[in-house]
Design an enzyme around this catalytic site. Structure first.
Site, PDB file in Angstrom:
ATOM      1  N   THR A 106       0.821  -1.212   0.000  1.00  0.00           N
ATOM      2  CA  THR A 106       0.000   0.000   0.000  1.00  0.00           C
ATOM      3  C   THR A 106       0.855   1.263   0.000  1.00  0.00           C
ATOM      4  OG1 THR A 106      -1.700  -1.161   1.268  1.00  0.00           O
ATOM      5  CG2 THR A 106      -1.805   1.245   1.260  1.00  0.00           C
ATOM      6  N   CYS A 374      -5.464  -9.092   3.470  1.00  0.00           N
ATOM      7  CA  CYS A 374      -4.800  -8.846   2.176  1.00  0.00           C
ATOM      8  C   CYS A 374      -3.402  -8.285   2.357  1.00  0.00           C
ATOM      9  CB  CYS A 374      -5.637  -7.914   1.302  1.00  0.00           C
ATOM     10  SG  CYS A 374      -6.820  -8.806   0.251  1.00  0.00           S
ATOM     11  N   PHE A 375      -2.959  -8.124   3.615  1.00  0.00           N
ATOM     12  CA  PHE A 375      -1.552  -7.831   3.935  1.00  0.00           C
ATOM     13  C   PHE A 375      -1.059  -6.516   3.323  1.00  0.00           C
ATOM     14  CE2 PHE A 375      -2.522 -12.233   2.857  1.00  0.00           C
ATOM     15  CZ  PHE A 375      -2.599 -12.757   4.135  1.00  0.00           C
ATOM     16  N   CYS A 376      -1.957  -5.521   3.265  1.00  0.00           N
ATOM     17  CA  CYS A 376      -1.603  -4.222   2.677  1.00  0.00           C
ATOM     18  C   CYS A 376      -1.068  -4.388   1.255  1.00  0.00           C
ATOM     19  CB  CYS A 376      -0.583  -3.481   3.547  1.00  0.00           C
ATOM     20  SG  CYS A 376      -1.212  -3.006   5.161  1.00  0.00           S
ATOM     21  N   ASN A 377      -1.663  -5.321   0.525  1.00  0.00           N
ATOM     22  CA  ASN A 377      -1.240  -5.558  -0.862  1.00  0.00           C
ATOM     23  C   ASN A 377      -2.468  -5.970  -1.671  1.00  0.00           C
ATOM     24  OD1 ASN A 377      -0.076  -6.394  -3.300  1.00  0.00           O
ATOM     25  ND2 ASN A 377       1.733  -7.236  -2.293  1.00  0.00           N
TER      26      ASN A 377
END
Length: 829
Positions: A106, A374-377
């Site tokens: 992100t 979503c793991f900042c992705n």
């Protein structure tokens, strides 16, 4: 007893690092490096030494790179976006482009906000597009000097895919063009994930910008990162703001500023976090001493991930269906293209995805710490889970936001589960995780059809010795995982997986309920009555059972008006301290006191009278993420709780100033512009459960437990305020509203359960089987009971809620009540 599998989120710090660092601080005086005294000079020199140590770690020198300390990788990325020599649209020369791989964090994608404000276009590039982009620009276009920036991760934080470092030179030389446009390309290599487990040689792969965060490598210190800047681009960087220490000279009265010559000092605004920087020296020392270097870490972590992937990818149900779906671009055969990360979703026998929150809850019950979402992705998440742009927008409208626990929308996953290994991970960690997956997915009981279904189970568990593996050249022998080993999985744990509506979402739910409610009461059958009433004066402590009780503006009078907090003022619940259930508070309305009792302790009392004249203390606690005004109950009570729990803690009480908007809900459908005020509950004023539902659940749990639970014990585990006796199990989930006597209640939604139901409320002992049984019984959901809100009282006289009162429900047209949407923990006390 913890199996920590989130090294991609943060490394864990070794004790020797802390000891070396604190010994250093005890033996030396470090002053502000901007001063000129002896202690300041020591600090300055030590920081410069650390800069060289970082350059040495990445196999480069001060001739090629400059170290700029930042607060983290994100701050380094922001600095690049703000200072890169962009040429905006509308000038006479060709304009710049910011290109980034869609498989980016992100914080990289967020750079486009800054470039847009500078009138510079951003272009997302999918991984497959860059792999195909091999054509050179025409010779006449190669002389253009317009600067462009391409950013990509050395290692995907989502899947662990390692993208080729050869791209750096190929792009800078013009051999590889992210997009066909004249100009000079610079490369930003996001190395935050990569450098935690792999060596990076900047002598060979000379990217222009390399942002990193040190906690990913050492675990300590946090809040410290660095930007490594190639010295060929460093003089071109632009800067507008100047903080303390960055100016060689400036005038306060006129627009005159001359920056320091050193690039690092020019960009390090204010005093750097010098003690944390000094800690880095010890981080490098300890890392080298413990591991022998990054190449050995790379091989060690890859061996673990290769083994885990091999076992995990070959786990099958009896019908041949895979137990997991792994999201990867590689076959985990080469440490140069795959990092120590496995991203996956757990499936059932029919191939349906189990929500990641459910898996996270179960993992926590086994003391296994994973990462979900979503793991900042978002880009990688969309690519691997096949989530369209429209899906993302629809999920947002449905209430799902990044980082919450809404794991399934319309049956489709919104995210996944990630495990990741670090240098201190062990083979036992991998085995514990695999044991957990096998124990929860391949046992006969877990494979049973939920009890609502009339069909009998058709699947059998897969015996451990029947597991097959296709990869013959695995790095480690795969031992048999026996039933005995499964029994040794740790049971002491805490979880936080339940829903809680954001305020707009809760309003929309209530409005929808009001609109669709059928304005007729339930007909026929036996009457529904109130069987039990409980209040919980102290949040997370034992229940106080009553036969009738006054109802106030926040629910049952004195329900969750007090809570226990630690020395930092943070609320303690049974998640952290199961022994709270052994504390028995009771309310004496006549004497206006609350009496608190616990085994081995003398009873102690607290006045119910308002703390008039005392200034409320603002206490930050996890109560629906709101700040709550509270009063401290004094040293005498604090000593009592600290003695019983064996840790420093205090008892605080919510301020009676209910007009404060610190903990309220705007609830549509009750009355116009009505604010519903809450006590120290997490979600709603009341929780209701049905004895018939308890009985049906008890049958399912009893089949799984050696010693069946008593019905009273099971009721207490669910910590309801109102227990009703209805003819049908789970019929309460079909209600939109109910009335009990003169009281009107609106159903807010179902209560999604956390691990507190695993705690025996009489002994404080845990049994993780309860939550697993509930999940299996309810078809992978953990809903049990419903939340209620009631309208604030219009008169000064309290209504009374009584055992034996008749309950009149109003049914919904759509009999399935959708859960509110949020990531907060729910009925935790």
């Amino acid at each position: 007893g913890i199996t920590y599998l989130d090294h991609a989120g943060s490394a864990l710090f070794p004790e020797s690092l802390l000891k070396a660092f604190t010994d250093d601080l005890r033996n030396n005086v470090y002053g502000n490096p901007h001063s000129q005294n002896i202690s300041s000079k020591l600090t300055y020199d030590t920081i410069e030494h650390v800069r060289y140590r970082i350059l040495q770690h990445f196999h480069t020198t001060a001739e090629d790179y400059t170290i700029i300390f930042t607060s983290g990788c994100t701050a380094a990325l922001k600095l690049i976006a703000e200072s890169f020599p962009w040429i905006p649209e509308g000038t006479k020369q060709p304009s710049s482009r910011f290109c980034y791989l869609t498989d980016s964090h992100t914080s990289v994608v967020g750079m486009r906000g800054i470039t847009a404000s500078m009138n510079v276009l951003s272009v997302p590039i999918k991984p497959k597009e860059i792999f195909l982009a091999k054509s050179r620009l025409p010779a006449e276009e190669q002389n253009c000097t317009t600067p462009h920036l391409f950013s990509y991760p050395a290692q995907s934080n989502f899947s662990g895919t390692k993208y080729p470092l050869s791209w750096i030179q190929d792009i800078k030389s013009g051999k590889l063009c992210p997009i066909k446009i004249p100009g000079k390309w610079f490369v930003l290599l996001d190395a935050a994930s990569y450098v935690s487990s792999s060596p990076l040689d900047l002598g060979v792969h000379q990217a222009d910008f390399i942002p990193i965060s040190f906690y990913k490598i050492f675990g300590f210190p946090t809040g410290l990162g660095a930007l490594l800047v190639n010295n060929r681009i460093a003089p071109l960087l632009r800067k507008t703001y100047f903080g303390g220490g960055t100016a060689a000279a400036y005038l306060a009265g006129e627009d005159f500023y001359f920056p320091r010559k050193s690039i690092a000092e020019r960009f390090e605004d204010g005093t750097v976090s010098f003690l944390d920087i000094i800690a880095l020296k010890h981080g490098f020392d300890v890392l080298e001493k413990l591991t022998g270097g990054m190449e050995k870490i790379k091989q060690h972590t890859f061996a673990l991930v290769h083994y885990t992937y091999t076992v995990l990818s070959n786990l099958k149900y009896a019908n041949g269906a895979p137990v997991v779906r792994i999201y990867s671009d590689t076959d985990f055969s080469n440490p140069d293209v795959q990092g120590p990360i496995i991203n996956f979703n757990v499936l059932d026998e029919n191939g349906e995805v189990l929500g990641f929150s459910q898996v996270d809850n179960m993992a926590s019950l086994h003391n296994i710490h994973v990462r979900t979402g979503c793991f900042c992705n978002t880009g990688a998440c969309q690519m691997h889970l096949d989530i369209s742009n429209e899906d993302i927008q629809r999920n947002l409208q449905a209430g799902h936001v990044c980082g919450d626990n809404i794991d399934l929308v319309d049956g489709r996953p919104t995210g996944s589960v990630r495990i990741s290994f670090g240098y201190m991970s062990s083979f036992e960690d991998a085995q514990t995780f695999l044991n957990f997956i096998i124990a929860t997915r391949l046992s006969k009981l877990d494979a049973e059809i939920p009890f609502q279904s009339a069909t009998k189970p058709t699947t059998e568990s897969v015996p451990d010795e029947h597991l097959s593996f296709n990869n013959a050249d695995r790095l480690s022998p795969i031992p048999q995982i026996s039933d005995g080993e499964l029994g040794n999985i740790p049971s002491e744990t805490e979880t936080t997986g339940s829903w809680q509506p954001s305020q707009p979402a809760a309003e929309s739910i209530r409005a929808a309920v009001s609109e669709t409610a059928v304005p007729t009461c339930r007909e026929g059958g036996k009457p529904i009555t109130v069987a039990k009433i409980y209040l919980y004066p102290i949040k997370s402590c034992s229940a106080f059972e009553v036969t009738e009780w006054p109802v106030g503006n926040q629910g049952l009078l004195y329900d969750r008006n007090w809570m226990v907090v630690n020395q930092n003022g943070v609320c303690i619940t049974q998640k952290q301290e199961p022994r709270l259930c052994l504390v028995n508070p009771s309310i004496d309305l006549k004497q206006k006191i609350m009496v608190i009792q616990a085994e081995g302790m003398d009873p102690i009392s607290v006045s119910l009278e308002d703390n008039a004249g005392k200034e409320p203390v603002i206490c930050e606690s996890k109560v629906c993420s709101h700040r709550v005004k509270t009063h401290d109950c004094g040293e005498r009570i604090a000593d009592w709780f600290s003695t019983f729990l064996g840790r420093p803690c205090r008892l605080i009480r919510q301020s009676s100033d209910v007009k404060s908007k610190s903990h309220q809900k705007n609830t549509k459908g009750l009355s116009p512009a009505t604010n519903i005020s809450l006590s120290l509950v997490n979600e709603a004023q009341y929780l209701l459960i049905n004895v018939a539902s308890i009985l049906q659940l008890k049958e399912h749990i009893s089949a799984r437990l050696k010693e069946p639970l008593e019905i009273e014990e099971l009721i207490r585990r669910f910590r309801a305020n109102i227990v009703i006796s209805a003819p049908e199990s789970f019929e309460e989930e079909e209600w939109a509203e109910i009335s009990i006597g003169a009281l009107q209640f609106q159903v807010v939604g179902p209560c999604s359960r956390c691990q507190i139901i695993c705690i025996d409320q009489q002994s404080g002992e845990r049994n993780k089987e309860i939550l697993q049984s509930l999940s299996a019984a309810r078809g992978r959901k953990t809903n049990f009971g419903i939340y209620l809100m009631n309208q604030p009282l219009r008169s000064s006289f309290s209504d009374i809620l009584s055992v034996g009162s008749q309950v009149l429900p109003v049914l919904k047209e759509n009999t399935e009540i959708q859960p509110p949407t949020s990531s907060e923990e729910k009925y935790s006390g």
